[in-house]
Motif scaffolding. Structure first.
Motif, PDB file in Angstrom:
ATOM      1  N   ARG A 230     -12.723  21.500  11.504  1.00 27.09           N
ATOM      2  CA  ARG A 230     -12.337  21.360  12.902  1.00 27.09           C
ATOM      3  C   ARG A 230     -11.005  20.631  13.026  1.00 27.09           C
ATOM      4  O   ARG A 230     -10.696  19.717  12.253  1.00 27.09           O
ATOM      5  CB  ARG A 230     -13.381  20.581  13.708  1.00 27.09           C
ATOM      6  N   VAL A 231     -10.226  21.040  14.038  1.00 24.57           N
ATOM      7  CA  VAL A 231      -9.028  20.296  14.409  1.00 24.57           C
ATOM      8  C   VAL A 231      -9.466  19.129  15.285  1.00 24.57           C
ATOM      9  O   VAL A 231     -10.093  19.326  16.323  1.00 24.57           O
ATOM     10  CB  VAL A 231      -8.027  21.181  15.177  1.00 24.57           C
ATOM     11  N   THR A 232      -9.132  17.919  14.863  1.00 20.21           N
ATOM     12  CA  THR A 232      -9.505  16.734  15.647  1.00 20.21           C
ATOM     13  C   THR A 232      -8.300  16.050  16.272  1.00 20.21           C
ATOM     14  O   THR A 232      -8.447  15.150  17.097  1.00 20.21           O
ATOM     15  CB  THR A 232     -10.248  15.717  14.771  1.00 20.21           C
ATOM     16  N   GLY A 233      -7.096  16.464  15.885  1.00 24.23           N
ATOM     17  CA  GLY A 233      -5.916  15.847  16.461  1.00 24.23           C
ATOM     18  C   GLY A 233      -4.682  16.697  16.226  1.00 24.23           C
ATOM     19  O   GLY A 233      -4.659  17.573  15.354  1.00 24.23           O
ATOM     20  N   VAL A 234      -3.659  16.444  17.033  1.00 23.95           N
ATOM     21  CA  VAL A 234      -2.351  17.083  16.873  1.00 23.95           C
ATOM     22  C   VAL A 234      -1.330  15.974  16.718  1.00 23.95           C
ATOM     23  O   VAL A 234      -1.115  15.183  17.639  1.00 23.95           O
ATOM     24  CB  VAL A 234      -1.997  17.976  18.076  1.00 23.95           C
ATOM     25  N   GLU A 235      -0.718  15.888  15.549  1.00 24.11           N
ATOM     26  CA  GLU A 235       0.294  14.869  15.303  1.00 24.11           C
ATOM     27  C   GLU A 235       1.654  15.390  15.763  1.00 24.11           C
ATOM     28  O   GLU A 235       2.071  16.492  15.388  1.00 24.11           O
ATOM     29  CB  GLU A 235       0.348  14.533  13.816  1.00 24.11           C
ATOM     30  N   TYR A 236       2.313  14.604  16.616  1.00 21.10           N
ATOM     31  CA  TYR A 236       3.625  15.032  17.117  1.00 21.10           C
ATOM     32  C   TYR A 236       4.484  13.803  17.370  1.00 21.10           C
ATOM     33  O   TYR A 236       3.999  12.661  17.360  1.00 21.10           O
ATOM     34  CB  TYR A 236       3.476  15.853  18.396  1.00 21.10           C
ATOM     35  N   SER A 237       5.764  14.040  17.580  1.00 19.11           N
ATOM     36  CA  SER A 237       6.677  12.938  17.862  1.00 19.11           C
ATOM     37  C   SER A 237       7.503  13.264  19.095  1.00 19.11           C
ATOM     38  O   SER A 237       7.838  14.419  19.357  1.00 19.11           O
ATOM     39  CB  SER A 237       7.600  12.667  16.663  1.00 19.11           C
ATOM     40  N   SER A 242       6.020   8.589  16.772  1.00 16.31           N
ATOM     41  CA  SER A 242       4.997   9.539  16.358  1.00 16.31           C
ATOM     42  C   SER A 242       3.653   9.130  16.937  1.00 16.31           C
ATOM     43  O   SER A 242       3.356   7.942  17.062  1.00 16.31           O
ATOM     44  CB  SER A 242       4.894   9.598  14.826  1.00 16.31           C
ATOM     45  N   GLN A 243       2.850  10.115  17.285  1.00 14.27           N
ATOM     46  CA  GLN A 243       1.535   9.837  17.849  1.00 14.27           C
ATOM     47  C   GLN A 243       0.612  11.005  17.561  1.00 14.27           C
ATOM     48  O   GLN A 243       1.058  12.076  17.140  1.00 14.27           O
ATOM     49  CB  GLN A 243       1.630   9.580  19.349  1.00 14.27           C
ATOM     50  N   VAL A 244      -0.661  10.799  17.826  1.00  6.68           N
ATOM     51  CA  VAL A 244      -1.658  11.835  17.610  1.00  6.68           C
ATOM     52  C   VAL A 244      -2.426  12.039  18.904  1.00  6.68           C
ATOM     53  O   VAL A 244      -2.978  11.083  19.475  1.00  6.68           O
ATOM     54  CB  VAL A 244      -2.634  11.459  16.478  1.00  6.68           C
ATOM     55  N   ALA A 245      -2.424  13.253  19.393  1.00  6.32           N
ATOM     56  CA  ALA A 245      -3.248  13.610  20.542  1.00  6.32           C
ATOM     57  C   ALA A 245      -4.618  13.995  20.013  1.00  6.32           C
ATOM     58  O   ALA A 245      -4.744  14.950  19.240  1.00  6.32           O
ATOM     59  CB  ALA A 245      -2.629  14.768  21.306  1.00  6.32           C
ATOM     60  N   ARG A 246      -5.631  13.232  20.394  1.00  2.41           N
ATOM     61  CA  ARG A 246      -6.982  13.501  19.921  1.00  2.41           C
ATOM     62  C   ARG A 246      -7.571  14.682  20.677  1.00  2.41           C
ATOM     63  O   ARG A 246      -7.519  14.738  21.906  1.00  2.41           O
ATOM     64  CB  ARG A 246      -7.865  12.267  20.113  1.00  2.41           C
ATOM     65  N   VAL A 247      -8.085  15.640  19.939  1.00  2.00           N
ATOM     66  CA  VAL A 247      -8.554  16.877  20.562  1.00  2.00           C
ATOM     67  C   VAL A 247      -9.990  17.187  20.170  1.00  2.00           C
ATOM     68  O   VAL A 247     -10.402  18.343  20.153  1.00  2.00           O
ATOM     69  CB  VAL A 247      -7.631  18.057  20.192  1.00  2.00           C
ATOM     70  N   SER A 248     -10.754  16.171  19.847  1.00  2.11           N
ATOM     71  CA  SER A 248     -12.136  16.391  19.447  1.00  2.11           C
ATOM     72  C   SER A 248     -12.883  17.143  20.549  1.00  2.11           C
ATOM     73  O   SER A 248     -12.909  16.723  21.706  1.00  2.11           O
ATOM     74  CB  SER A 248     -12.825  15.048  19.178  1.00  2.11           C
ATOM     75  N   GLY A 249     -13.435  18.282  20.182  1.00  2.00           N
ATOM     76  CA  GLY A 249     -14.179  19.088  21.142  1.00  2.00           C
ATOM     77  C   GLY A 249     -13.316  20.071  21.906  1.00  2.00           C
ATOM     78  O   GLY A 249     -13.827  20.927  22.628  1.00  2.00           O
TER      79      GLY A 249
END
Length: 539
Positions: A230-237, A242-249
């Protein structure tokens, strides 16, 4: 920018031609929260809005500015590949030509395993997006977000070339997006009131006020964070942060284009394990086709001088033409440059046209940067049934480093043969009575390049592309493709792809309209809307 929510129902990566469609459609349900991440900025620029100014965006901050590796079949030349870096993506940078392709394309998709993507299956999704000002029948619709019209004010030079095509045997056609593609027509364009109508304006603009839609621009996506399947996050800057958007679910939809999508997949450990290890990425999902099967339409220009007082679009950058457009949205700057199109078969045994003529009443060379001392017109030959396949492969995990792109163009000799036949056809058109008074000397290739061997070598030394990369994360099984017919990435539970990269093979024509359709189709999959429910949409 306001604070991001802790949870989203859908995260869309890439606000280009398809990403704007996906984000806008899914946010129509106010119960579904949507996050759109786009690396570029806004599309509110004169170079975007003024149709004829599209090539001025090339090599600017609005362009990802790709350059291919040396192409072994093109005398070692490296080709420039512009890609839109802004909300709207390439729909904000292209020549606005609305061409769906041939029904043969979609039947071939089904034969290659893309079940449910036949011509009649995709038609409702084309119709759903369309607001056609001129056509209304089983193929076209009114009332959709995307405005389509037949170019209103073709230059007198364009009209003469169209007449010459008819004299040379082309059937005059009102609609090449209907039952039959063969023939010559004035171009259907995504324009409205003398301005470009891109997906950022058509789809995303009306959606921006929705409380359930967050749009983050300037967000360079590094990679997807996976936990198992599963994808649980998208790392971007954004800038240096830099940060991670949490996408759980959440459902994650990758819409970064034929170059950006395989780059992000590979940086995330999704691809050919051997290649990933070689560039310092830990393989997580074995999909060897990611970044493979790249297809592009070769594009060969033939240019002629104008005479007899004809000027075409020469001097369109003059202040009086700029003022005319700024004040009334009229004049030469409303031109999409490729004002007419002609489709034909270089070999009568072909199941569908394999060549598209793009008719432009100005000198177009070197991506619009070439100049000529006298007024001229151009006929571009886009070879729309290519056989060559290239690659898009990252060279490191660094998101600021572009992938190595190899088009591998003209790797099959039949492609050169077809383009040479196309040049002969253009010369036949140029000799017709309709152009006798205005067609002067042939600039490129020049009449001295006459026999097929010389023309073939000329093609390899000068051919470009039609700005249509596709097929790099194609629909197919886990060995031949990246996603299934519902656009779900193999081996990852909550990840889909929606852009030109999913095409099993490239369509016969400009790829913008099919990319919008793919965005519509993806949104319908996620929303659970069957194609049959859209059959009467936007009628």
């Amino acid at each position: 920018m306001s604070e991001l929510r802790s949870h989203y129902g859908v995260v869309v990566i890439g606000g280009g031609a398809a990403g704007c469609v996906v984000a806008a459609r899914l946010s129509e349900d106010e119960q579904r929260s949507v996050l759109l991440l786009e690396a570029g900025g806004h599309n509110r620029r004169l170079s975007v809005r003024a149709p004829a100014a599209f090539s001025s965006q090339f090599e600017s901050k609005l362009d990802w500015n790709y350059v291919t590796e040396p192409e072994e079949n093109l005398h070692g030349r490296q080709l420039f590949e512009p890609r839109g870096k802004m909300l709207g993506g390439c729909s904000s940078m292209n020549a606005m030509m609305y061409v769906r392709g041939n029904r043969v394309d979609y039947e071939e998709w089904v034969e290659q395993g893309a079940e449910g993507w036949g011509a009649e299956d995709v038609l409702p999704h084309f119709r759903r997006s369309e607001d056609n000002a001129d056509l209304s029948d089983r193929h076209h619709a009114k009332g959709g977000p995307m405005h389509v019209e037949t170019f209103r004010t073709p230059d007198p030079v364009t009209r003469r070339v169209v007449d010459a095509c008819v004299e040379a045997g082309f059937e005059r056609r009102e609609d090449i997006n209907g039952d039959r593609q063969d023939g010559v027509t004035f171009t259907q364009v995504n324009q409205r009131k003398g301005m470009r109508h891109d997906t950022a304006s058509a789809f995303l603009g009306p959606a921006r006020s929705r409380q359930n839609l967050d749009v983050v621009s300037g967000a360079l996506v590094h990679r997807l964070v996976l936990d198992g399947s599963r994808v649980t996050g998208v790392e971007y800057s954004r800038g240096r942060r830099s940060q991670v958007a949490r996408v759980s679910g959440a459902e994650v939809v990758l819409c970064a284009g034929a170059f950006g999508t395989p780059e992000i997949l590979q940086r995330s450990g999704i691809g050919d394990p051997e290649h990933l290890r070689s560039v310092g990425v830990e393989p997580l999902v074995d999909l060897p086709a990611v970044g493979r099967h790249l297809m592009e339409h070769p594009f060969q220009f033939v240019n002629f001088e104008l005479r007899g007082g004809a000027t075409g679009l020469a001097g369109l950058e003059h202040p009086r033409h700029v003022a005319q457009w700024l004040l009334r949205r009229q004049g030469k700057l409303t031109s999409n440059v490729g004002e007419a199109l002609a489709f034909f078969r270089t070999d009568p045994s072909m199941p569908a046209p394999d060549m598209e003529m793009v008719i432009a009443p100005l000198y177009f060379w070197e991506h619009g940067k070439g100049t000529h001392p006298r007024p001229a017109f151009s006929i571009g030959l886009s070879y729309i049934a290519p056989r060559s396949r290239g690659t898009v492969l990252i060279g490191s995990p660094d998101p600021t480093q572009k992938a190595r792109v190899r088009l591998n163009m003209l790797s099959h000799p039949d492609e050169v043969t077809a383009i040479v036949r196309g040049i002969h056809k253009v010369r036949e058109v140029a000799a017709m009575p309709a152009l006798r008074e205005i067609c002067g000397a042939e600039i490129n290739p020049g009449r001295w390049v006459a026999d097929d061997a010389a023309l073939g070598d000329y093609v390899r030394g000068t051919v470009e592309h039609t700005y249509h990369p596709a097929c790099t994360a194609r629909i197919g099984d886990p060995q031949t493709g990246a996603c299934d017919p519902q656009l779900r990435v193999h081996g990852v539970d909550n990840l889909r792809i929606a852009d030109a990269s999913v095409m099993p093979t490239i369509t016969r024509g400009n790829t913008h309209a099919p990319t919008i359709m793919i965005g519509e189709r993806c949104a319908a999959f996620i929303a659970g809307v069957p194609s049959s429910a859209l059959a009467g949409a936007a009628a």
